[in-house]
Design a protein around this motif. Structure first.
Motif, PDB file in Angstrom:
ATOM      1  N   LEU A   1       0.682  -1.180   0.179  1.00 45.35           N
ATOM      2  CA  LEU A   1      -0.047  -0.102  -0.001  1.00 45.35           C
ATOM      3  C   LEU A   1       0.937   1.429   0.022  1.00 45.35           C
ATOM      4  CD1 LEU A   1      -3.020  -1.118   2.308  1.00 45.35           C
ATOM      5  CD2 LEU A   1      -2.952  -0.635  -0.185  1.00 45.35           C
ATOM      6  N   ILE A   2       2.059   1.219   0.800  1.00 42.66           N
ATOM      7  CA  ILE A   2       2.673   2.535   0.882  1.00 42.66           C
ATOM      8  C   ILE A   2       3.272   2.799  -0.743  1.00 42.66           C
ATOM      9  CG2 ILE A   2       5.078   3.002   1.286  1.00 42.66           C
ATOM     10  CD1 ILE A   2       4.973   1.819   3.954  1.00 42.66           C
ATOM     11  N   TRP A   3       3.804   1.545  -1.267  1.00 45.82           N
ATOM     12  CA  TRP A   3       4.192   1.732  -2.583  1.00 45.82           C
ATOM     13  C   TRP A   3       3.248   2.295  -3.805  1.00 45.82           C
ATOM     14  CZ3 TRP A   3       8.913   3.447  -3.886  1.00 45.82           C
ATOM     15  CH2 TRP A   3       9.779   3.309  -2.933  1.00 45.82           C
ATOM     16  N   ARG A   4       2.009   1.624  -3.409  1.00 48.30           N
ATOM     17  CA  ARG A   4       0.968   1.822  -4.314  1.00 48.30           C
ATOM     18  C   ARG A   4       0.606   3.280  -4.199  1.00 48.30           C
ATOM     19  NH1 ARG A   4      -4.589  -1.469  -3.642  1.00 48.30           N
ATOM     20  NH2 ARG A   4      -5.760   0.303  -4.628  1.00 48.30           N
ATOM     21  N   TRP A   5       0.714   3.936  -3.191  1.00 49.71           N
ATOM     22  CA  TRP A   5       0.400   5.364  -2.734  1.00 49.71           C
ATOM     23  C   TRP A   5       1.232   6.227  -3.511  1.00 49.71           C
ATOM     24  CZ3 TRP A   5      -3.065   8.824  -2.344  1.00 49.71           C
ATOM     25  CH2 TRP A   5      -2.716   9.887  -1.780  1.00 49.71           C
ATOM     26  N   ILE A   6       2.785   5.902  -3.468  1.00 49.88           N
ATOM     27  CA  ILE A   6       3.821   6.630  -3.911  1.00 49.88           C
ATOM     28  C   ILE A   6       3.929   6.466  -5.536  1.00 49.88           C
ATOM     29  CG2 ILE A   6       6.394   6.620  -4.240  1.00 49.88           C
ATOM     30  CD1 ILE A   6       6.342   6.043  -1.183  1.00 49.88           C
TER      31      ILE A   6
ATOM     32  N   GLN B   1      -0.513  10.117  -9.983  1.00 51.82           N
ATOM     33  CA  GLN B   1      -0.214  11.428  -9.277  1.00 51.82           C
ATOM     34  C   GLN B   1       0.574  11.569  -8.230  1.00 51.82           C
ATOM     35  OE1 GLN B   1      -3.226  14.627  -9.653  1.00 51.82           O
ATOM     36  NE2 GLN B   1      -2.762  14.664 -11.669  1.00 51.82           N
ATOM     37  N   GLY B   2       1.368  10.524  -7.888  1.00 51.09           N
ATOM     38  CA  GLY B   2       2.017  10.240  -6.592  1.00 51.09           C
ATOM     39  C   GLY B   2       3.340  10.888  -6.585  1.00 51.09           C
ATOM     40  N   LEU B   3       4.135  10.579  -5.360  1.00 47.39           N
ATOM     41  CA  LEU B   3       5.266  11.249  -5.022  1.00 47.39           C
ATOM     42  C   LEU B   3       6.332  11.079  -6.038  1.00 47.39           C
ATOM     43  CD1 LEU B   3       6.830  12.891  -2.800  1.00 47.39           C
ATOM     44  CD2 LEU B   3       7.374  10.542  -1.934  1.00 47.39           C
TER      45      LEU B   3
ATOM     46  N   ASN C   1       6.059  10.232  -9.458  1.00 45.08           N
ATOM     47  CA  ASN C   1       5.875  11.392 -10.538  1.00 45.08           C
ATOM     48  C   ASN C   1       6.345  12.776 -10.218  1.00 45.08           C
ATOM     49  OD1 ASN C   1       5.700   9.315 -12.668  1.00 45.08           O
ATOM     50  ND2 ASN C   1       3.250   9.083 -12.171  1.00 45.08           N
ATOM     51  N   TYR C   2       5.766  13.103  -9.004  1.00 46.53           N
ATOM     52  CA  TYR C   2       6.039  14.527  -8.779  1.00 46.53           C
ATOM     53  C   TYR C   2       7.404  14.812  -8.670  1.00 46.53           C
ATOM     54  CZ  TYR C   2       6.730  18.860  -5.823  1.00 46.53           C
ATOM     55  OH  TYR C   2       6.838  19.736  -5.495  1.00 46.53           O
TER      56      TYR C   2
ATOM     57  N   HIS D   1       8.985  14.813 -12.019  1.00 43.67           N
ATOM     58  CA  HIS D   1       8.515  16.335 -12.895  1.00 43.67           C
ATOM     59  C   HIS D   1       9.093  17.350 -12.408  1.00 43.67           C
ATOM     60  CE1 HIS D   1       5.179  18.932 -14.201  1.00 43.67           C
ATOM     61  NE2 HIS D   1       5.744  19.504 -13.345  1.00 43.67           N
TER      62      HIS D   1
ATOM     63  N   VAL E   1      -0.680  -7.040  -3.556  1.00 42.20           N
ATOM     64  CA  VAL E   1      -1.475  -5.888  -3.001  1.00 42.20           C
ATOM     65  C   VAL E   1      -1.105  -4.706  -3.987  1.00 42.20           C
ATOM     66  CG1 VAL E   1      -1.493  -4.201  -0.914  1.00 42.20           C
ATOM     67  CG2 VAL E   1      -1.103  -6.792  -0.748  1.00 42.20           C
TER      68      VAL E   1
ATOM     69  N   PRO F   1       9.488   6.419   2.519  1.00 44.60           N
ATOM     70  CA  PRO F   1       8.404   6.101   2.106  1.00 44.60           C
ATOM     71  C   PRO F   1       7.162   6.038   3.327  1.00 44.60           C
ATOM     72  CG  PRO F   1      10.023   4.707   1.015  1.00 44.60           C
ATOM     73  CD  PRO F   1      10.408   5.506   1.690  1.00 44.60           C
TER      74      PRO F   1
ATOM     75  N   TRP G   1       6.547   9.587   4.287  1.00 46.72           N
ATOM     76  CA  TRP G   1       5.404  10.034   3.428  1.00 46.72           C
ATOM     77  C   TRP G   1       4.057   9.355   3.620  1.00 46.72           C
ATOM     78  CZ3 TRP G   1       4.765  13.876   0.781  1.00 46.72           C
ATOM     79  CH2 TRP G   1       4.013  13.881  -0.708  1.00 46.72           C
ATOM     80  N   LEU G   2       4.057   8.088   3.841  1.00 46.47           N
ATOM     81  CA  LEU G   2       2.603   7.665   4.403  1.00 46.47           C
ATOM     82  C   LEU G   2       2.130   8.243   5.610  1.00 46.47           C
ATOM     83  CD1 LEU G   2       0.722   4.828   4.088  1.00 46.47           C
ATOM     84  CD2 LEU G   2       2.146   3.994   6.047  1.00 46.47           C
TER      85      LEU G   2
ATOM     86  N   PHE H   1      -2.042  18.416  -6.584  1.00 51.29           N
ATOM     87  CA  PHE H   1      -0.947  18.112  -7.138  1.00 51.29           C
ATOM     88  C   PHE H   1      -0.381  19.591  -7.704  1.00 51.29           C
ATOM     89  CE2 PHE H   1       2.078  16.828 -10.594  1.00 51.29           C
ATOM     90  CZ  PHE H   1       2.449  15.638 -10.262  1.00 51.29           C
TER      91      PHE H   1
ATOM     92  N   PRO I   1       1.853  17.463  -4.493  1.00 49.47           N
ATOM     93  CA  PRO I   1       1.636  17.124  -3.252  1.00 49.47           C
ATOM     94  C   PRO I   1       2.728  18.036  -2.102  1.00 49.47           C
ATOM     95  CG  PRO I   1       2.850  15.580  -4.206  1.00 49.47           C
ATOM     96  CD  PRO I   1       2.607  16.692  -5.338  1.00 49.47           C
TER      97      PRO I   1
ATOM     98  N   ASN J   1      -6.677  -5.020   2.980  1.00 52.14           N
ATOM     99  CA  ASN J   1      -6.548  -5.249   1.716  1.00 52.14           C
ATOM    100  C   ASN J   1      -7.667  -4.999   0.792  1.00 52.14           C
ATOM    101  OD1 ASN J   1      -5.159  -6.502  -0.980  1.00 52.14           O
ATOM    102  ND2 ASN J   1      -6.471  -8.113  -0.272  1.00 52.14           N
TER     103      ASN J   1
ATOM    104  N   TRP K   1      -8.710   6.687  -0.299  1.00 54.76           N
ATOM    105  CA  TRP K   1      -7.333   6.634   0.205  1.00 54.76           C
ATOM    106  C   TRP K   1      -7.126   7.364   1.604  1.00 54.76           C
ATOM    107  CZ3 TRP K   1      -3.354   4.060  -0.839  1.00 54.76           C
ATOM    108  CH2 TRP K   1      -3.365   3.384  -2.243  1.00 54.76           C
TER     109      TRP K   1
ATOM    110  N   LEU L   1      -4.827   5.154   4.187  1.00 54.42           N
ATOM    111  CA  LEU L   1      -3.549   5.289   4.478  1.00 54.42           C
ATOM    112  C   LEU L   1      -3.608   5.418   5.987  1.00 54.42           C
ATOM    113  CD1 LEU L   1      -2.873   8.538   2.063  1.00 54.42           C
ATOM    114  CD2 LEU L   1      -2.064   6.021   2.062  1.00 54.42           C
TER     115      LEU L   1
ATOM    116  N   THR M   1      -3.187   2.094   7.411  1.00 57.69           N
ATOM    117  CA  THR M   1      -2.088   1.558   7.049  1.00 57.69           C
ATOM    118  C   THR M   1      -1.102   1.765   8.236  1.00 57.69           C
ATOM    119  OG1 THR M   1      -2.537   1.566   4.749  1.00 57.69           O
ATOM    120  CG2 THR M   1      -0.140   0.811   5.238  1.00 57.69           C
TER     121      THR M   1
END
Lengths: 339, 350
Positions: free
Chosen positions: A164-169, A173-175, A177-178, A181, A275, B38, B41-42, B56, B58, B305, B315, B319, B322
């Motif tokens: 989930l941590i990495w899905r979010w990142i 539009q996650g971290l 890709n930012y 950018h 996941v 990571p 950040w979470l 965006f 963020p 999950n 989310w 989050l 999590t």
């Protein structure tokens, strides 16, 4: 220090009620001891563990073969019909082995191919990164314990949390890709592009497990006698030569353990990738364990026989890998004894 | 400035910097960012409102647009900083937006409507921790149940693991009996049989025992860990046999010897196994996913999950949950990681 006193106190609080229970069952156990002798007591102490072990590990292992030779969707063996090697045939038949779409069970070949690719790249990357980390942690560092802990942190996280941590990142539009950018790089579809999703699966699993292997390698590095390095330094040996001629040969036993353990784990990869990507996009990150799970449990009409056959094929690969490890460690032991 | 740099870069023995030193520190500092980043950040994201999450670029901290209640309006209005023609900056509340013109009012004097070009206003931002991300899943979803199930499974499995594994280890280290090495070999051989290989038959056995959709069905298959037996046996082998002989001389029963003498002496190894077991069982995913199909029985991992797999992923809740799921393991890491790392370095087992 505070943590250990807390642990002791909670431990004592937990043990107290168990204590009088233990005292309570002493008299009947004395009687048992009188009747059966020391051998009987050995059996008594082994019994709980071996019973659980027998029922939930050994027995399933044996009847797994029976399952793999039956067909239908019934769960219990009594309701299933014997089909011989039909499930294996279904898994292994292809018109053209280079084209997975020509296989009867193309999903299995897809999963097997993905797993092979994953194992190849993940283990290679893992070994290199863990090796560099271990070499660095083995240098004279201030606060080495802290640095060692840093790399170990993700090892403790649950696969679901990692996923989930990495899905979010990695989301669109996650971290990540930012950050890209900021460097003027266009956004990458990390989880919905076939290639990048596969690469992400490899990188995330290396991230999650690398610290464990670095720790094993570090233990091996620290066992290498310091005087060897001192002698090399006195001879003016170049650092690269020291690494190839002293460090690597003496680290070999640990390195083999690391590679084989990483191989065994990579073959079974499931949780964090499931996941992270759910096996997608399409089936591009679907691996063997997920195939077994889908066929045997998740799909509407389950096929326990096919899932069992696939798991036995996977188990065979694991047994071969484990035997390789045993052979390697025995050779190393012999080499060690010869020294 | 250069003196500060000189102080920071000064090295013991006056040795100069080599490229390997630079590489070392780059790797270590990069490692801190990669390994902790990571998770940080979470945690940062978990305190953001859904609107802040959708933004965006963020931000690390949870910023929201400030709002204020204005007389004569039911809902709070967003606040903007507006620079007027006279160069004076005022904070105004926005009523509505029409094209590129925003209709705004002064919260202090709500009578008069000011029209402002939207390019001339910037939102007033303030830090606001969306703690409802944490409270709502517990109050309105099943997460309190999931948490309870996870705690129950973890504690029970660890307790049973410690008792059964230590009993078996005691028998395998302190008794001479026929077939001892065979039993040891059998236990070690199952290191080769991971759960994913026996899923189908194990599931049918659990079902036949009526343990499908039961937390005990999750607990029992996991407790007879070969790792635990091995670890404890290796430790018990170092306890001198004379101690046990002396106890027998004093007419202690075998059970008392195990309970009063061997177990207390094995405490360090038991502590290591307990830590391992808690982390393993808390993190288990595939087996609970198969055994538990009723929602109220889910463990945190399975529940998380499931919610994360919904079509419309919420989310902000995911989050936060999590973070909750990660918390016990982070505590173990902070206080007990020394035990684990030495345990792994010593035995090579995980």
């Amino acid at each position: 220090m505070a943590a250990s006193t807390i642990m002791k106190k909670t431990g004592a609080a937990l043990v107290a009620p168990v204590g009088w229970l233990a005292a309570l069952i002493d008299p009947p156990l004395r009687a048992l001891q009188k009747a059966t002798g020391l051998n009987g007591m050995a059996a008594f102490f082994l019994a709980p563990n071996m019973a659980i072990f027998g029922i939930f590990v050994l027995f399933p292992l044996v009847i797994n073969f029976a399952y793999s030779m039956t067909g239908g969707s019934a769960l219990f063996l009594s309701g299933r019909t014997y089909v011989g090697a039909e499930q294996y045939e279904r898994l292994l038949t292809c018109e053209n082995y280079l084209d997975k779409r020509s296989c009867v069970e193309d999903l299995f070949w897809n999963a097997a191919g993905n797993t092979a690719l994953f194992v190849l790249f993940q283990v290679a990357l893992m070994t290199v990164v863990a090796m560099i980390t271990a070499l660095i942690l083995n240098r004279e560092l201030r606060a080495r314990g802290f640095w060692r802990a840093v790399f170990f942190f993700p090892v403790l996280l649950s696969p679901v949390v990692v996923g989930l941590i990495w899905r979010w990142i990695l989301q669109r539009q996650g971290l990540l890709n930012y950050l890209l950018h900021q460097f003027g790089i266009d956004q990458v579809l990390w989880l919905t592009d076939r290639f990048w999703a596969f690469a992400a699966a490899i990188m995330v699993s290396v991230w999650a497990h690398m610290g464990f292997y670095a720790l094993i390698l570090l233990a091996g590095l620290q066992a290498i006698p310091k005087d060897l390095y001192e002698a090399a330094e006195m001879d003016g040996t170049r650092p690269a030569r020291v690494f190839w001629r002293i460090t690597l040969p003496l680290l070999m036993p640990n390195l083999i353990v690391v590679i084989v353990l990483a191989l065994i784990r990579a073959v079974q990869i499931f949780d964090e990738v499931y996941v992270l990507t759910g096996g997608g996009p399409g089936t591009s990150t679907m691996f063997l364990t997920q195939y077994i799970y889908e066929i045997g449990f998740a799909q509407l009409i389950r096929n326990p026989g096919l899932a069992a056959a696939a798991s036995i094929l996977m188990g065979a690969v694991l047994v071969v890998l484990t035997l390789l490890q045993l052979a390697a460690s025995r050779r190393n032991q012999n080499a060690g004894a010869a020294k | 400035m250069s003196r500060v740099a000189e102080f920071l870069l000064r090295r013991r023995g006056g040795a100069s910097w080599h490229w390997t030193d630079i590489f070392t520190w780059a790797w270590l500092i990069g490692g801190v960012i990669m390994m902790f980043g990571p998770a940080i950040w979470l945690v940062g994201s978990s305190f953001k409102s859904p609107a802040a999450l959708a933004e965006f670029p963020p931000t690390i901290l949870p910023y929201v647009t400030a709002e204020a209640m204005v007389e004569g309006h039911d809902k709070p209005l967003p606040l903007y900083r507006v620079t007027g023609e006279d160069g004076e900056t005022r904070v105004l509340a926005q009523l509505r937006r029409v094209g590129i013109v925003a209709q705004m009012i002064d919260p202090q004097a709500p009578g008069e409507i000011v029209k402002v070009n939207i390019a001339e206003r910037t939102p007033v931002r303030e830090i606001s921790f969306a703690t409802e991300n944490y409270t709502e899943p517990f109050l309105h979803f099943d997460f309190l149940l999931y948490l309870r199930n996870s705690v129950f499974v973890t504690l029970m499995a660890t307790l049973i693991t410690l008792v059964t594994n230590s009993m078996a280890a005691f028998a395998l280290s302190k008794y001479q009996f026929r077939g001892r090495s065979f039993v040891m070999l059998l236990i070690l051989a199952t290191l080769m049989v991971p759960l994913s290989v026996i899923l189908v038959p194990l599931y049918s056995i659990i079902s036949a025992m009526g343990l499908f959709n039961s937390l005990w069905g999750v607990i029992l298959p996991t407790v007879a860990t070969p790792t635990g037996v091995f670890l404890l046996r290796q430790y018990m082998l170092t306890i001198p046999d004379e101690l046990i002989d002396a106890a027998r001389m004093d007419r202690a029963s075998e059970w008392q010897i195990y309970w009063r003498i061997v177990l207390p002496l094995t405490a360090p190894a038991l502590a290591v196994l307990a830590i391992f077991s808690v982390v393993w069982r808390w993190n288990d995913f595939l087996w609970p996913l198969i055994v538990l199909s009723r929602k109220e029985l889910y463990t945190l991992q399975v529940g998380l999950n499931t919610y994360a797999g919904e079509l419309n992923v919420q989310w902000h809740y995911i989050l936060a949950m999590t973070v909750v799921t990660m918390l016990p393991v982070v505590l173990v890491f902070v206080f007990l990681q020394r035990f684990i790392t030495t345990g792994i370095a010593g035995t090579g087992l995980k």
